[in-house]
Enzyme design. Structure first.
Site, PDB file in Angstrom:
ATOM      1  N   THR A 163      29.788  55.548 -73.192  1.00 20.55           N
ATOM      2  CA  THR A 163      28.252  55.705 -72.215  1.00 20.55           C
ATOM      3  C   THR A 163      27.475  54.775 -74.136  1.00 20.55           C
ATOM      4  O   THR A 163      27.830  55.262 -74.979  1.00 20.55           O
ATOM      5  CB  THR A 163      28.287  56.446 -72.605  1.00 20.55           C
ATOM      6  OG1 THR A 163      27.320  57.697 -73.489  1.00 20.55           O
ATOM      7  CG2 THR A 163      28.906  56.585 -70.945  1.00 20.55           C
ATOM      8  N   HIS A 164      26.670  54.183 -73.249  1.00 21.69           N
ATOM      9  CA  HIS A 164      25.471  53.765 -74.413  1.00 21.69           C
ATOM     10  C   HIS A 164      26.244  52.684 -75.349  1.00 21.69           C
ATOM     11  O   HIS A 164      26.105  53.009 -76.755  1.00 21.69           O
ATOM     12  CB  HIS A 164      24.836  55.101 -75.134  1.00 21.69           C
ATOM     13  CG  HIS A 164      24.113  55.395 -73.759  1.00 21.69           C
ATOM     14  ND1 HIS A 164      22.967  55.869 -73.314  1.00 21.69           N
ATOM     15  CD2 HIS A 164      24.424  56.999 -73.334  1.00 21.69           C
ATOM     16  CE1 HIS A 164      22.834  56.531 -72.824  1.00 21.69           C
ATOM     17  NE2 HIS A 164      23.846  57.545 -72.266  1.00 21.69           N
ATOM     18  N   SER A 285      38.009  25.928 -83.271  1.00 21.99           N
ATOM     19  CA  SER A 285      36.284  25.468 -83.982  1.00 21.99           C
ATOM     20  C   SER A 285      36.809  24.034 -84.671  1.00 21.99           C
ATOM     21  O   SER A 285      37.538  23.920 -84.936  1.00 21.99           O
ATOM     22  CB  SER A 285      35.742  26.154 -84.975  1.00 21.99           C
ATOM     23  OG  SER A 285      35.191  26.047 -86.319  1.00 21.99           O
ATOM     24  N   LYS A 291      39.706  30.169 -86.458  1.00 25.36           N
ATOM     25  CA  LYS A 291      38.870  30.503 -85.271  1.00 25.36           C
ATOM     26  C   LYS A 291      39.827  30.132 -83.760  1.00 25.36           C
ATOM     27  O   LYS A 291      40.876  29.013 -83.390  1.00 25.36           O
ATOM     28  CB  LYS A 291      37.573  29.899 -84.558  1.00 25.36           C
ATOM     29  CG  LYS A 291      37.250  30.077 -85.771  1.00 25.36           C
ATOM     30  CD  LYS A 291      35.896  31.738 -86.214  1.00 25.36           C
ATOM     31  CE  LYS A 291      35.945  31.759 -84.544  1.00 25.36           C
ATOM     32  NZ  LYS A 291      34.100  31.219 -84.376  1.00 25.36           N
ATOM     33  N   GLU A 298      33.339  33.000 -72.483  1.00 27.67           N
ATOM     34  CA  GLU A 298      31.637  32.721 -72.043  1.00 27.67           C
ATOM     35  C   GLU A 298      31.206  31.571 -70.959  1.00 27.67           C
ATOM     36  O   GLU A 298      30.313  31.879 -71.268  1.00 27.67           O
ATOM     37  CB  GLU A 298      31.660  32.512 -73.816  1.00 27.67           C
ATOM     38  CG  GLU A 298      32.596  33.103 -74.847  1.00 27.67           C
ATOM     39  CD  GLU A 298      32.439  31.985 -76.655  1.00 27.67           C
ATOM     40  OE1 GLU A 298      31.010  31.885 -77.376  1.00 27.67           O
ATOM     41  OE2 GLU A 298      33.815  32.596 -77.143  1.00 27.67           O
ATOM     42  N   TYR A 325      11.080  24.194 -39.038  1.00 31.26           N
ATOM     43  CA  TYR A 325      12.046  23.103 -39.909  1.00 31.26           C
ATOM     44  C   TYR A 325      10.652  22.600 -40.991  1.00 31.26           C
ATOM     45  O   TYR A 325       9.484  22.085 -40.012  1.00 31.26           O
ATOM     46  CB  TYR A 325      12.537  22.204 -39.644  1.00 31.26           C
ATOM     47  CG  TYR A 325      13.334  20.671 -40.378  1.00 31.26           C
ATOM     48  CD1 TYR A 325      14.053  21.531 -41.234  1.00 31.26           C
ATOM     49  CD2 TYR A 325      13.121  19.596 -41.054  1.00 31.26           C
ATOM     50  CE1 TYR A 325      14.806  20.936 -42.537  1.00 31.26           C
ATOM     51  CE2 TYR A 325      12.942  19.263 -41.884  1.00 31.26           C
ATOM     52  CZ  TYR A 325      14.193  19.340 -42.278  1.00 31.26           C
ATOM     53  OH  TYR A 325      15.024  18.865 -43.345  1.00 31.26           O
ATOM     54  N   LYS A 333      20.304  22.776 -50.823  1.00 27.77           N
ATOM     55  CA  LYS A 333      21.540  21.623 -50.485  1.00 27.77           C
ATOM     56  C   LYS A 333      22.333  22.041 -52.416  1.00 27.77           C
ATOM     57  O   LYS A 333      23.178  22.647 -52.756  1.00 27.77           O
ATOM     58  CB  LYS A 333      22.241  21.072 -49.702  1.00 27.77           C
ATOM     59  CG  LYS A 333      22.064  21.005 -48.340  1.00 27.77           C
ATOM     60  CD  LYS A 333      22.144  19.351 -47.829  1.00 27.77           C
ATOM     61  CE  LYS A 333      21.229  20.048 -46.579  1.00 27.77           C
ATOM     62  NZ  LYS A 333      20.163  20.154 -46.196  1.00 27.77           N
TER      63      LYS A 333
HETATM   64  N1  ARG Z   1      18.691  15.392 -44.712  1.00 26.49           N
HETATM   65  C1  ARG Z   1      17.819  16.915 -44.298  1.00 26.49           C
HETATM   66  C2  ARG Z   1      18.150  18.586 -44.888  1.00 26.49           C
HETATM   67  O1  ARG Z   1      19.196  18.621 -45.061  1.00 26.49           O
HETATM   68  C3  ARG Z   1      18.275  16.929 -42.591  1.00 26.49           C
HETATM   69  C4  ARG Z   1      17.319  17.685 -41.817  1.00 26.49           C
HETATM   70  C5  ARG Z   1      16.277  16.443 -41.788  1.00 26.49           C
HETATM   71  N2  ARG Z   1      15.217  16.150 -40.620  1.00 26.49           N
HETATM   72  C6  ARG Z   1      14.274  15.422 -40.494  1.00 26.49           C
HETATM   73  N3  ARG Z   1      13.166  16.063 -39.606  1.00 26.49           N
HETATM   74  N4  ARG Z   1      13.442  15.193 -41.534  1.00 26.49           N
HETATM   75  O2  ARG Z   1      16.972  19.013 -44.582  1.00 26.49           O
END
Ligand code: ARG
Length: 472
Positions: A163-164, A285, A291, A298, A325, A333
């Site tokens: 611990t610590h 290394s 090494k 890491e 949206y 993504k």
């Molecule tokens: N490539 C867009 C996304 O990943 C798809 C949806 C686009 N929709 C729009 N109304 N421009 O969100």
């Protein structure tokens, strides 16, 4: 002047536009460079959508058939690496739609009936998420199994527990390794919970307000293995909660892997010398010939920053979005895809690394000799003889001071020296000293006693085997 021929333009450029998009508009807004990773899910979603459109009478049998065959041919083409992804069609959705149009003609134009890219991308991402979570969970199980193999090998070997980062009490190496098995099980739970919450169909929310067309969302949900359909079209198209859940689950799991990496890096140092990594899994290394570096560990520790960054990115990206949206959502993504890949490669490397390292029993046992880690056991010896813990704790502390002054271990003190501190400290008291005796005496549930460790290992083996059977 007329714009480019419609077939050369993105399907989203309707008759409202008097000219084609500027190349910079296209280059800046395209997502095909990274959302092509969704091709399988996009096509699976379209196949189910087309089947539903036919069921409700919006597609003729022949049209549904042409669409189905066309989509399957496109899938094969992408998998064979022969598909020409085009930036001017922006994203995976419209690349597939344009390819379908080239194959089957105007019937392709019916596929997007009662659908928007807003609910389409939401669907693709949920399908993608399910696959990735299943993969992550299987890989976590593989790491747990590798940890169990090592835990079995070193079940009863003593090592200092800290611990610590100060020597605290002796533990067993098996127990130490099982601690990580527990962490990873919680990671698996979090992923399973994320999957459960994500497993509802967003398709049919369309752009934001659903549709006047007679679609059957429940049918699509069934075809795609969802537990149900989302209940509010406006919520649905802007909802990325499940991606945040996933990012959090990965970030925390990476934190667990990073803590393991940090320990192992320390233990592989000359200062500890408890861990040796096989040559094939170390790096060298370019200047220092001696090494043998633990770079893989890491890198696992270092990649944790990406996972935490992705979680932060998604939260910030979402915080100011007006209802439904917004194109910002496209930015969900790249980092998430990258983190998923990195996370999975960490799990793969770790599961292999665990089979290619060994602990040095002698050195771990020798490390237990110093540090007076049996002082608590001595205090508990007195407690068992009716002494209040505070008094016992004080007496054991005095003994540590006396022993340290004389340069001795507790077990090297004479009976006379023991009795000087407390009358109840006799020959028997000496039997609780030393790391092996201490770990064998642990009696509470969940402690490092080798007997309990062996029982835990068996229980884990059963549990993991069951989970693997169920996943198949
Ligand atoms: N490539 C867009 C996304 O990943 C798809 C949806 C686009 N929709 C729009 N109304 N421009 O969100």
């Amino acid at each position: 002047m007329a714009g480019a021929a419609p077939s050369e333009q993105s399907p989203s450029r309707s008759g409202v536009f008097s000219k084609p998009a500027d190349p910079l508009t296209l280059a800046f807004s395209q997502s095909i460079a990274f959302d092509k990773a969704l091709y399988r899910h996009d096509i699976a979603g379209s196949l189910a959508h087309a089947q539903m459109l036919h069921k409700v009478g919006l597609l003729k049998k022949s049209e549904e058939e042409a669409i189905r065959k066309g989509l399957k041919a496109i899938l094969a083409e992408i998998e064979a690496g022969r598909f020409d992804f085009r930036e001017e069609f922006e994203d995976i959705h419209m690349n597939v739609e344009k390819a379908l149009e080239a194959r089957i003609g105007p019937a392709a134009g019916k596929l997007h009936t009662a659908r928007s890219r807003n609910d389409q991308v939401a669907l693709d991402e949920r399908l993608w998420l399910r696959d990735e979570i299943d993969r992550c969970r299987a890989m976590l199980t593989a790491v747990q199994e590798a940890l169990l193999r090592r835990a079995e090998e070193y079940a009863a070997d003593v090592m200092p527990g800290y611990t610590h980062l100060q020597r605290a009490q002796p533990v067993t190496c098996g127990h130490y390794l099982l601690a990580f098995v527990e962490m990873l099980e919680r990671d698996k739970d979090r992923l399973a919970e994320t999957r459960r919450r994500a497993n509802v169909l967003p398709l049919g929310a369309c752009a934001l307000a659903g549709t006047s067309l007679p679609i059957d969302r429940e049918y699509v949900a069934e075809l795609l293995g969802f537990d149900g359909v989302t209940r509010n079209s406006m919520d649905t198209t802007g909802d990325r909660d499940h991606l945040v859940d996933f990012a959090y689950a990965m970030a925390l799991s990476m934190v667990h892997l990073s803590r393991l990496a940090e320990d192992f890096i320390l233990y592989a140092s000359a200062e500890f010398g408890w861990l040796r990594i096989d040559d094939a899994w170390c790096t060298g290394s370019s200047i220092m010939p001696q090494k043998r570096n633990p770079d893989l560990l890491e890198l696992i520790r270092g990649k944790t920053g990406r996972a935490v960054g992705t979680l932060n990115h998604l939260l910030v990206m979402l915080k100011g979005l007006p209802m439904t949206y917004n194109r910002d959502c496209q930015e969900d993504k790249e980092l998430l895809f990258d983190t998923t890949k990195q996370y999975q490669s960490c799990l793969e490397v770790l599961s292999k690394l665990l089979d290619n390292l060994s602990f040095d029993r002698q050195k771990m046992a020798a490390a237990c000799e110093g540090g007076y880690m049996d002082a608590t056991a001595l205090a508990e010896f007195l407690v068992q003889r009716g002494i209040p813990f505070r008094q016992a704790h004080h007496a054991a502390g005095q003994l540590v001071r006396v022993a340290a002054e004389k340069g001795k271990r507790l077990s090297e003190l004479s009976i006379g020296e023991l009795k000087q501190i407390h009358a109840l400290l006799n020959e028997e008291a000496r039997s609780v000293l030393g790391a092996k005796g201490v770990v064998a005496a642990y009696a509470s549930a969940g402690s490092p006693n080798p007997k309990m460790v062996r029982r835990e290992i068996q229980a884990w083996k059963k549990r993991l085997a069951q989970a693997t059977r169920k996943a198949k």
